[in-house]
Design an enzyme around this catalytic site. Structure first.
Site, PDB file in Angstrom:
ATOM      1  N   HIS A   1      35.577   0.077   1.890  1.00  0.00           N
ATOM      2  CA  HIS A   1      34.164  -0.620   1.771  1.00  0.00           C
ATOM      3  C   HIS A   1      33.580  -0.077   2.907  1.00  0.00           C
ATOM      4  O   HIS A   1      33.970   0.196   4.119  1.00  0.00           O
ATOM      5  CB  HIS A   1      34.419  -2.063   1.628  1.00  0.00           C
TER       6      HIS A   1
ATOM      7  N   HIS B   1      30.934  -2.434   9.814  1.00  0.00           N
ATOM      8  CA  HIS B   1      32.217  -1.709  10.052  1.00  0.00           C
ATOM      9  C   HIS B   1      32.626  -1.218   8.708  1.00  0.00           C
ATOM     10  O   HIS B   1      31.810  -1.158   7.665  1.00  0.00           O
ATOM     11  CB  HIS B   1      33.432  -2.764  10.280  1.00  0.00           C
TER      12      HIS B   1
ATOM     13  N   GLU C   1      37.910  -1.088  10.283  1.00  0.00           N
ATOM     14  CA  GLU C   1      38.955  -1.836   9.662  1.00  0.00           C
ATOM     15  C   GLU C   1      39.836  -0.837   8.925  1.00  0.00           C
ATOM     16  O   GLU C   1      39.656  -0.246   7.901  1.00  0.00           O
ATOM     17  CB  GLU C   1      38.265  -2.802   8.934  1.00  0.00           C
TER      18      GLU C   1
END
Ligand code: CO
Length: 144
Positions: free
Chosen positions: A7, A79, A130
């Site tokens: 994502h 992010h 991430e």
């Protein structure tokens, strides 16, 4: 090592307005807002055919995205999340490569109930990364 783009997270000042934008103007499938008090955010999940966008808004005291929003009042990309098959192996590899893992360097359970770590943006072209451990059975995630 990294697999799929899981994502992209975007911090927004107005979750309802952002959800409406993605739904009406961009024609995407969006979830209702999901409060994640343990993570200090309320999230709207935008489902794309090949990935997800997460619209984030601060929730409660000490939200990890509160400072970002005060520095970026109009919102912005926060992010990107890549999948890895083995997060401990990924952490070891990154440490050996000299990259900095944020926090205490140990995986914690992220917003999808899977182990995650964050990597220092200064080590990755100014982008907060991430890593999320995702087990997949299909061949796409086997790319190394
Ligand atoms: Co994320």
């Amino acid at each position: 090592m990294i697999g799929r783009l899981n994502h992209v997270a975007i911090v927004v000042p107005d979750l309802a307005a952002a959800a409406a934008l993605y739904k009406s103007q961009l024609g995407a499938e969006v979830s209702d807002p999901v409060p994640l008090p343990d993570h200090g955010v309320t999230t709207v999940f935008v489902e794309l055919p090949n990935s997800k966008i997460e619209l984030l808004h601060p929730l409660g005291e000490g939200s990890p995205v509160a400072n970002f929003l005060s520095n970026n009042p109009a919102g912005g990309m926060h992010h990107i999340c890549y999948e890895v098959e083995d997060i401990h192996a990924a952490i070891e590899h990154l440490r050996n490569e000299g990259a900095r893992v944020l926090g205490d360097g140990k995986p914690r359970i992220g917003a999808h109930n899977l182990p995650v770590v964050f990597l220092h943006p200064k080590d990755f072209c100014g982008t907060l990364i991430e890593l999320e451990e995702v087990q997949r059975d299909d061949p796409v995630s086997q790319m190394t």
